[in-house]
Motif scaffolding. Structure first.
Motif, PDB file in Angstrom:
ATOM      1  N   GLY A 272       1.764 -36.817 -68.433  1.00 52.40           N
ATOM      2  CA  GLY A 272       2.631 -38.442 -69.316  1.00 52.40           C
ATOM      3  C   GLY A 272       2.071 -39.305 -69.047  1.00 52.40           C
ATOM      4  O   GLY A 272       2.343 -40.710 -70.446  1.00 52.40           O
ATOM      5  N   TRP A 273       0.918 -40.367 -68.194  1.00 57.42           N
ATOM      6  CA  TRP A 273       0.169 -41.263 -68.329  1.00 57.42           C
ATOM      7  C   TRP A 273      -0.929 -41.052 -69.495  1.00 57.42           C
ATOM      8  O   TRP A 273      -1.617 -42.122 -70.320  1.00 57.42           O
ATOM      9  CB  TRP A 273      -0.273 -41.482 -67.337  1.00 57.42           C
ATOM     10  N   HIS A 274      -1.069 -39.840 -69.692  1.00 62.37           N
ATOM     11  CA  HIS A 274      -2.089 -39.683 -71.080  1.00 62.37           C
ATOM     12  C   HIS A 274      -1.647 -40.381 -72.249  1.00 62.37           C
ATOM     13  O   HIS A 274      -2.222 -40.352 -73.751  1.00 62.37           O
ATOM     14  CB  HIS A 274      -2.574 -38.442 -71.538  1.00 62.37           C
ATOM     15  N   GLY A 275      -0.521 -39.919 -72.627  1.00 65.60           N
ATOM     16  CA  GLY A 275       0.175 -40.128 -74.211  1.00 65.60           C
ATOM     17  C   GLY A 275       1.750 -40.847 -74.048  1.00 65.60           C
ATOM     18  O   GLY A 275       2.654 -41.445 -74.280  1.00 65.60           O
ATOM     19  N   SER A 276       1.609 -42.306 -72.503  1.00 68.76           N
ATOM     20  CA  SER A 276       2.550 -43.130 -73.136  1.00 68.76           C
ATOM     21  C   SER A 276       2.718 -43.910 -73.464  1.00 68.76           C
ATOM     22  O   SER A 276       1.559 -44.604 -74.776  1.00 68.76           O
ATOM     23  CB  SER A 276       2.215 -43.401 -71.905  1.00 68.76           C
ATOM     24  N   ALA A 277       3.452 -44.038 -74.001  1.00 67.49           N
ATOM     25  CA  ALA A 277       3.772 -45.659 -74.979  1.00 67.49           C
ATOM     26  C   ALA A 277       3.211 -46.958 -74.943  1.00 67.49           C
ATOM     27  O   ALA A 277       2.407 -47.246 -75.418  1.00 67.49           O
ATOM     28  CB  ALA A 277       4.885 -46.166 -75.698  1.00 67.49           C
ATOM     29  N   GLU A 278       3.012 -47.155 -73.559  1.00 64.18           N
ATOM     30  CA  GLU A 278       2.090 -48.207 -72.820  1.00 64.18           C
ATOM     31  C   GLU A 278       1.109 -48.140 -73.289  1.00 64.18           C
ATOM     32  O   GLU A 278      -0.337 -48.798 -72.333  1.00 64.18           O
ATOM     33  CB  GLU A 278       2.991 -48.347 -71.449  1.00 64.18           C
ATOM     34  N   LEU A 279       0.144 -47.110 -73.033  1.00 63.51           N
ATOM     35  CA  LEU A 279      -1.301 -46.968 -73.034  1.00 63.51           C
ATOM     36  C   LEU A 279      -1.762 -47.575 -74.515  1.00 63.51           C
ATOM     37  O   LEU A 279      -1.666 -47.416 -75.005  1.00 63.51           O
ATOM     38  CB  LEU A 279      -1.545 -45.381 -73.089  1.00 63.51           C
ATOM     39  N   VAL A 280      -3.003 -48.418 -73.949  1.00 61.44           N
ATOM     40  CA  VAL A 280      -4.443 -49.292 -74.596  1.00 61.44           C
ATOM     41  C   VAL A 280      -5.557 -48.352 -74.494  1.00 61.44           C
ATOM     42  O   VAL A 280      -6.054 -48.304 -74.054  1.00 61.44           O
ATOM     43  CB  VAL A 280      -4.319 -50.398 -74.050  1.00 61.44           C
ATOM     44  N   VAL A 281      -5.267 -47.687 -75.906  1.00 62.90           N
ATOM     45  CA  VAL A 281      -6.324 -46.264 -76.811  1.00 62.90           C
ATOM     46  C   VAL A 281      -7.682 -46.779 -77.426  1.00 62.90           C
ATOM     47  O   VAL A 281      -7.252 -48.820 -78.300  1.00 62.90           O
ATOM     48  CB  VAL A 281      -6.094 -45.470 -77.931  1.00 62.90           C
ATOM     49  N   PRO A 282      -8.691 -48.116 -76.958  1.00 57.59           N
ATOM     50  CA  PRO A 282      -9.892 -48.828 -77.486  1.00 57.59           C
ATOM     51  C   PRO A 282     -10.485 -48.253 -79.142  1.00 57.59           C
ATOM     52  O   PRO A 282      -9.872 -46.983 -78.907  1.00 57.59           O
ATOM     53  CB  PRO A 282     -10.596 -48.933 -76.745  1.00 57.59           C
ATOM     54  N   PRO A 283     -10.606 -48.934 -79.677  1.00 52.36           N
ATOM     55  CA  PRO A 283     -10.801 -48.704 -81.209  1.00 52.36           C
ATOM     56  C   PRO A 283     -11.964 -47.593 -81.556  1.00 52.36           C
ATOM     57  O   PRO A 283     -11.666 -47.264 -82.811  1.00 52.36           O
ATOM     58  CB  PRO A 283     -10.961 -49.918 -82.124  1.00 52.36           C
ATOM     59  N   ASN A 284     -12.515 -47.286 -80.508  1.00 55.93           N
ATOM     60  CA  ASN A 284     -13.959 -46.733 -80.862  1.00 55.93           C
ATOM     61  C   ASN A 284     -13.918 -45.710 -79.582  1.00 55.93           C
ATOM     62  O   ASN A 284     -14.661 -44.419 -79.290  1.00 55.93           O
ATOM     63  CB  ASN A 284     -15.000 -46.989 -80.378  1.00 55.93           C
ATOM     64  N   ILE A 285     -12.290 -44.961 -79.019  1.00 54.42           N
ATOM     65  CA  ILE A 285     -11.358 -43.551 -78.885  1.00 54.42           C
ATOM     66  C   ILE A 285     -10.566 -43.000 -79.249  1.00 54.42           C
ATOM     67  O   ILE A 285     -10.241 -44.004 -79.878  1.00 54.42           O
ATOM     68  CB  ILE A 285     -11.914 -43.985 -77.636  1.00 54.42           C
ATOM     69  N   THR A 286     -11.027 -41.720 -80.274  1.00 59.45           N
ATOM     70  CA  THR A 286      -9.339 -40.440 -80.426  1.00 59.45           C
ATOM     71  C   THR A 286      -8.982 -40.117 -79.515  1.00 59.45           C
ATOM     72  O   THR A 286     -10.386 -38.896 -78.732  1.00 59.45           O
ATOM     73  CB  THR A 286      -9.999 -39.832 -81.697  1.00 59.45           C
ATOM     74  N   LEU A 287      -8.200 -39.811 -79.269  1.00 54.90           N
ATOM     75  CA  LEU A 287      -8.098 -38.849 -77.974  1.00 54.90           C
ATOM     76  C   LEU A 287      -7.536 -37.288 -78.734  1.00 54.90           C
ATOM     77  O   LEU A 287      -6.934 -37.678 -79.499  1.00 54.90           O
ATOM     78  CB  LEU A 287      -6.532 -39.075 -77.552  1.00 54.90           C
TER      79      LEU A 287
END
Length: 353
Positions: A272-287
């Motif tokens: 759940g925490w991997h796809g949370s709306a609160e997750l901040v993904v850095p610009p040099n990473i694609t999940l």
């Protein structure tokens, strides 16, 4: 008196001796030197004296030499006793081992050698000892191996479909990046390390049962770990809880370890925490989420097993801080061994194209 035997003459004594000097088979060398003596014109008694054997054995060697040449004098493995199983029995064994036992019918949930011996008697009226059947199974290529866990809800085609489409999905991500951007493949997962550590296997005398310390308290911490097997890199943090905030901090740590100018494709499960709306993904990473209930696709799972077996098990942690210290020690020790990350993490389906 036995009739004399003519020795084949297509090989000279010098050729036979030359081969004996290069052979690593001591028994074959002894036989070749005896044959070379005969080729030089010596008698059977002289050859027997050189080899230290009887006249009859020299005669047998000559027959082998005449039939197959130098290769006929190589040391041969004793055939051993003849097996009582034929190809029909072996095919039936392969089938029943592959399908496994039916508990309601066979009374066991896994095959033991004694169970298979009983099955052979019930099906074919063949009586075979455990030792003989064990030898047969090893000859057929079977070994007693630990079973790999599989989630009960896993769909059988998910793993194969993901591997098949992985290259195409990675190509789509590359197309969205600036031309010439290097792409690093990372895998991420979390592991809970607590006071109730696992007990690992250890060497001990047969018939004894070794003991190891086991705590009953429940303090724990979480290791957030990620690895880039192709580069031998790793990025990890230790957190008290497993949530979106901790995951965002871990993504920042991964982004820091990505090479300058490169882009990371991070494969991870669908927690759940991997796809949370609160997750901040850095610009040099694609999940890139992995299929549900498919931990076999994540090499970090194997990394946790290695760390637990070698550094984090059979311990008594005094407190939460002690757990954190040991987690940091184990992770930093892993980071210092990039070859270990490569050997555990590299996957043919992800890195072999």
């Amino acid at each position: 008196m036995a009739a004399p035997i003519r020795v084949r003459s297509d090989l000279s004594s010098d050729q036979v001796r030359a081969y004996s000097r290069s052979s690593r088979d001591a028994g074959q060398v002894r036989r070749l030197l005896a044959i070379a003596s005969i080729l030089d014109g010596g008698g059977r008694s002289e050859a027997a004296r050189i080899a230290g054997v009887t006249l009859q054995i020299i005669r047998d060697w000559v027959l082998r030499f005449n039939e197959a040449g130098i290769a006929g004098l190589a040391t041969r493995k004793a055939p051993g006793p003849a097996t009582i199983l034929d190809d029909r029995h072996r095919r039936a064994l392969e089938e029943v081992i592959a399908t496994g036992p039916i508990p309601a019918v066979h009374g066991v949930v896994r095959w033991r050698i004694i169970d298979l011996a009983q099955w052979l008697w019930d099906e074919f009226a063949v009586s075979i000892s455990k030792q003989a059947l064990g030898h047969e199974l090893r000859t057929m290529g079977y070994r007693k191996l630990s079973a790999r866990p599989r989630h009960r809800g896993q769909r059988p085609d998910d793993i194969a479909v993901f591997k098949k489409k992985f290259a195409a999905r990675l190509a789509q991500i590359r197309q969205r990046l600036p031309s010439g951007t290097p792409v690093e493949l990372w895998w991420q997962d979390e592991a809970r390390i607590g006071q109730q550590t696992k007990l690992t296997r250890r060497w001990a005398k047969r018939g004894t049962r070794p003991s190891a310390p086991r705590d009953q308290r429940r303090s724990s911490a979480w290791i957030f770990g990620a690895i880039c097997p192709a580069e031998g890199k790793a990025a990890g943090i230790v957190m008290p809880h497993c949530n979106s905030e901790a995951m965002s901090m871990h993504l920042e740590e991964i982004a820091f370890h990505v090479a300058p100018g490169a882009h990371a494709v991070l494969l991870l499960d669908q927690a759940g925490w991997h796809g949370s709306a609160e997750l901040v993904v850095p610009p040099n990473i694609t999940l890139m989420p992995l299929p549900p209930r498919c931990p076999e696709l994540n090499p970090v799972e194997n990394l946790w097993q290695f760390m637990r077996d070698n550094w984090l098990s059979n311990r008594i942690f005094k407190s939460y801080d002690d757990i954190v210290d040991h987690c940091c020690f184990a992770w930093n020790r892993l980071v210092e061994q990039p070859w270990r990350i490569m050997s555990i993490g590299l996957r043919q389906w992800a890195h072999g194209f």
